[in-house]
Scaffold this motif. Structure first.
Motif, PDB file in Angstrom:
ATOM      1  N   HIS A  35      44.053 -39.419  96.072  1.00 63.36           N
ATOM      2  CA  HIS A  35      44.950 -39.715  97.193  1.00 63.36           C
ATOM      3  C   HIS A  35      46.315 -39.048  96.992  1.00 63.36           C
ATOM      4  N   HIS A  36      46.847 -39.105  95.787  1.00 60.23           N
ATOM      5  CA  HIS A  36      48.175 -38.546  95.526  1.00 60.23           C
ATOM      6  C   HIS A  36      48.169 -37.023  95.448  1.00 60.23           C
ATOM      7  N   GLN A  37      47.005 -36.401  95.423  1.00 64.96           N
ATOM      8  CA  GLN A  37      46.929 -34.937  95.469  1.00 64.96           C
ATOM      9  C   GLN A  37      46.933 -34.411  96.896  1.00 64.96           C
ATOM     10  N   ARG A  38      46.773 -35.308  97.864  1.00 64.87           N
ATOM     11  CA  ARG A  38      46.779 -34.908  99.272  1.00 64.87           C
ATOM     12  C   ARG A  38      48.203 -34.548  99.688  1.00 64.87           C
ATOM     13  N   PRO A  39      48.343 -33.661 100.678  1.00 63.37           N
ATOM     14  CA  PRO A  39      49.691 -33.309 101.138  1.00 63.37           C
ATOM     15  C   PRO A  39      50.427 -34.529 101.699  1.00 63.37           C
ATOM     16  N   ALA A  40      51.690 -34.618 101.422  1.00 65.59           N
ATOM     17  CA  ALA A  40      52.515 -35.709 101.954  1.00 65.59           C
ATOM     18  C   ALA A  40      52.777 -35.438 103.433  1.00 65.59           C
ATOM     19  N   LEU A  41      52.414 -36.382 104.285  1.00 67.10           N
ATOM     20  CA  LEU A  41      52.570 -36.185 105.723  1.00 67.10           C
ATOM     21  C   LEU A  41      53.818 -36.853 106.281  1.00 67.10           C
ATOM     22  N   LEU A  42      54.373 -37.808 105.555  1.00 67.32           N
ATOM     23  CA  LEU A  42      55.470 -38.595 106.113  1.00 67.32           C
ATOM     24  C   LEU A  42      56.840 -38.236 105.556  1.00 67.32           C
ATOM     25  N   GLY A  43      56.947 -37.218 104.754  1.00 75.38           N
ATOM     26  CA  GLY A  43      58.245 -36.837 104.214  1.00 75.38           C
ATOM     27  C   GLY A  43      58.472 -37.378 102.823  1.00 75.38           C
ATOM     28  N   THR A  44      59.741 -37.530 102.471  1.00 77.30           N
ATOM     29  CA  THR A  44      60.137 -37.977 101.139  1.00 77.30           C
ATOM     30  C   THR A  44      60.464 -39.463 101.181  1.00 77.30           C
ATOM     31  N   MET A  45      59.921 -40.214 100.234  1.00 75.76           N
ATOM     32  CA  MET A  45      60.191 -41.644 100.200  1.00 75.76           C
ATOM     33  C   MET A  45      61.663 -41.895  99.914  1.00 75.76           C
ATOM     34  N   ASN A  46      62.262 -42.800 100.667  1.00 78.19           N
ATOM     35  CA  ASN A  46      63.659 -43.169 100.511  1.00 78.19           C
ATOM     36  C   ASN A  46      63.703 -44.552  99.846  1.00 78.19           C
ATOM     37  N   LEU A  47      64.014 -44.587  98.554  1.00 81.43           N
ATOM     38  CA  LEU A  47      64.017 -45.851  97.810  1.00 81.43           C
ATOM     39  C   LEU A  47      65.086 -46.820  98.303  1.00 81.43           C
ATOM     40  N   GLU A  48      66.211 -46.309  98.758  1.00 84.61           N
ATOM     41  CA  GLU A  48      67.293 -47.185  99.225  1.00 84.61           C
ATOM     42  C   GLU A  48      66.911 -47.945 100.491  1.00 84.61           C
ATOM     43  N   ARG A  49      66.095 -47.359 101.350  1.00 88.26           N
ATOM     44  CA  ARG A  49      65.690 -48.025 102.590  1.00 88.26           C
ATOM     45  C   ARG A  49      64.358 -48.758 102.458  1.00 88.26           C
ATOM     46  N   SER A  50      63.627 -48.519 101.380  1.00 87.56           N
ATOM     47  CA  SER A  50      62.348 -49.196 101.160  1.00 87.56           C
ATOM     48  C   SER A  50      62.601 -50.591 100.594  1.00 87.56           C
ATOM     49  N   ALA A  51      61.666 -51.514 100.848  1.00 87.73           N
ATOM     50  CA  ALA A  51      61.863 -52.893 100.390  1.00 87.73           C
ATOM     51  C   ALA A  51      60.512 -53.586 100.225  1.00 87.73           C
ATOM     52  N   PHE A  52      60.528 -54.708  99.495  1.00 87.50           N
ATOM     53  CA  PHE A  52      59.319 -55.514  99.368  1.00 87.50           C
ATOM     54  C   PHE A  52      59.696 -56.982  99.241  1.00 87.50           C
ATOM     55  N   VAL A  53      58.747 -57.831  99.600  1.00 89.34           N
ATOM     56  CA  VAL A  53      58.888 -59.284  99.451  1.00 89.34           C
ATOM     57  C   VAL A  53      57.591 -59.787  98.838  1.00 89.34           C
ATOM     58  N   LEU A  54      57.694 -60.622  97.807  1.00 91.00           N
ATOM     59  CA  LEU A  54      56.515 -61.232  97.197  1.00 91.00           C
ATOM     60  C   LEU A  54      56.360 -62.652  97.713  1.00 91.00           C
ATOM     61  N   HIS A  55      55.120 -63.029  97.997  1.00 95.51           N
ATOM     62  CA  HIS A  55      54.818 -64.361  98.509  1.00 95.51           C
ATOM     63  C   HIS A  55      53.812 -65.045  97.592  1.00 95.51           C
ATOM     64  N   ASP A  56      54.043 -66.314  97.312  1.00100.02           N
ATOM     65  CA  ASP A  56      53.053 -67.121  96.607  1.00100.02           C
ATOM     66  C   ASP A  56      51.955 -67.496  97.580  1.00100.02           C
ATOM     67  N   ALA A  57      50.793 -67.841  97.032  1.00 96.15           N
ATOM     68  CA  ALA A  57      49.669 -68.322  97.829  1.00 96.15           C
ATOM     69  C   ALA A  57      49.258 -69.688  97.284  1.00 96.15           C
ATOM     70  N   PRO A  58      48.489 -70.449  98.046  1.00100.71           N
ATOM     71  CA  PRO A  58      48.029 -71.753  97.536  1.00100.71           C
ATOM     72  C   PRO A  58      47.249 -71.627  96.222  1.00100.71           C
ATOM     73  N   ASP A  59      46.508 -70.547  96.064  1.00103.86           N
ATOM     74  CA  ASP A  59      45.787 -70.284  94.814  1.00103.86           C
ATOM     75  C   ASP A  59      46.779 -69.680  93.820  1.00103.86           C
TER      76      ASP A  59
END
Length: 92
Positions: A35-59
């Motif tokens: 997958h990572h050898q495929r051409p990048a179609l969306l440009g360069t990842m911007n770490l400053e604008r990227s984000a994540f949220v982790l959620h707990d689950a009942p399990d």
């Protein structure tokens, strides 16, 4: 970090996509590499604008990662790809 019998699935990608369904640590490593050898179609990842949220689950062995990956495109456009990943952990 996957076990020998680990599974990763991407049910919304086309059937021939390298990440569609991978069974086992070696298959996951090879599929992600392809997958990572495929051409990048969306440009360069911007770490400053990227984000994540982790959620707990009942399990207690499950957690959910909600991810927004931001891209800066060559023409100045900005794109965001939103993902949800569900993980099950176990002690080996």
């Amino acid at each position: 970090m996957f076990t020998e019998d680990g599974v990763t699935e991407a049910p919304l990608v086309p059937d021939n996509h390298p990440l569609r369904r991978l069974l086992g640590r070696d298959a996951i490593r090879i599929g992600v590499g392809r997958h990572h050898q495929r051409p990048a179609l969306l440009g360069t990842m911007n770490l400053e604008r990227s984000a994540f949220v982790l959620h707990d689950a009942p399990d207690p062995d499950v957690f959910i990662a909600e991810i927004d990956v931001a891209f800066d495109e060559a023409d100045g456009q900005r794109t965001t790809m939103s993902l949800v990943q569900i993980f099950r952990l176990r002690d080996e």
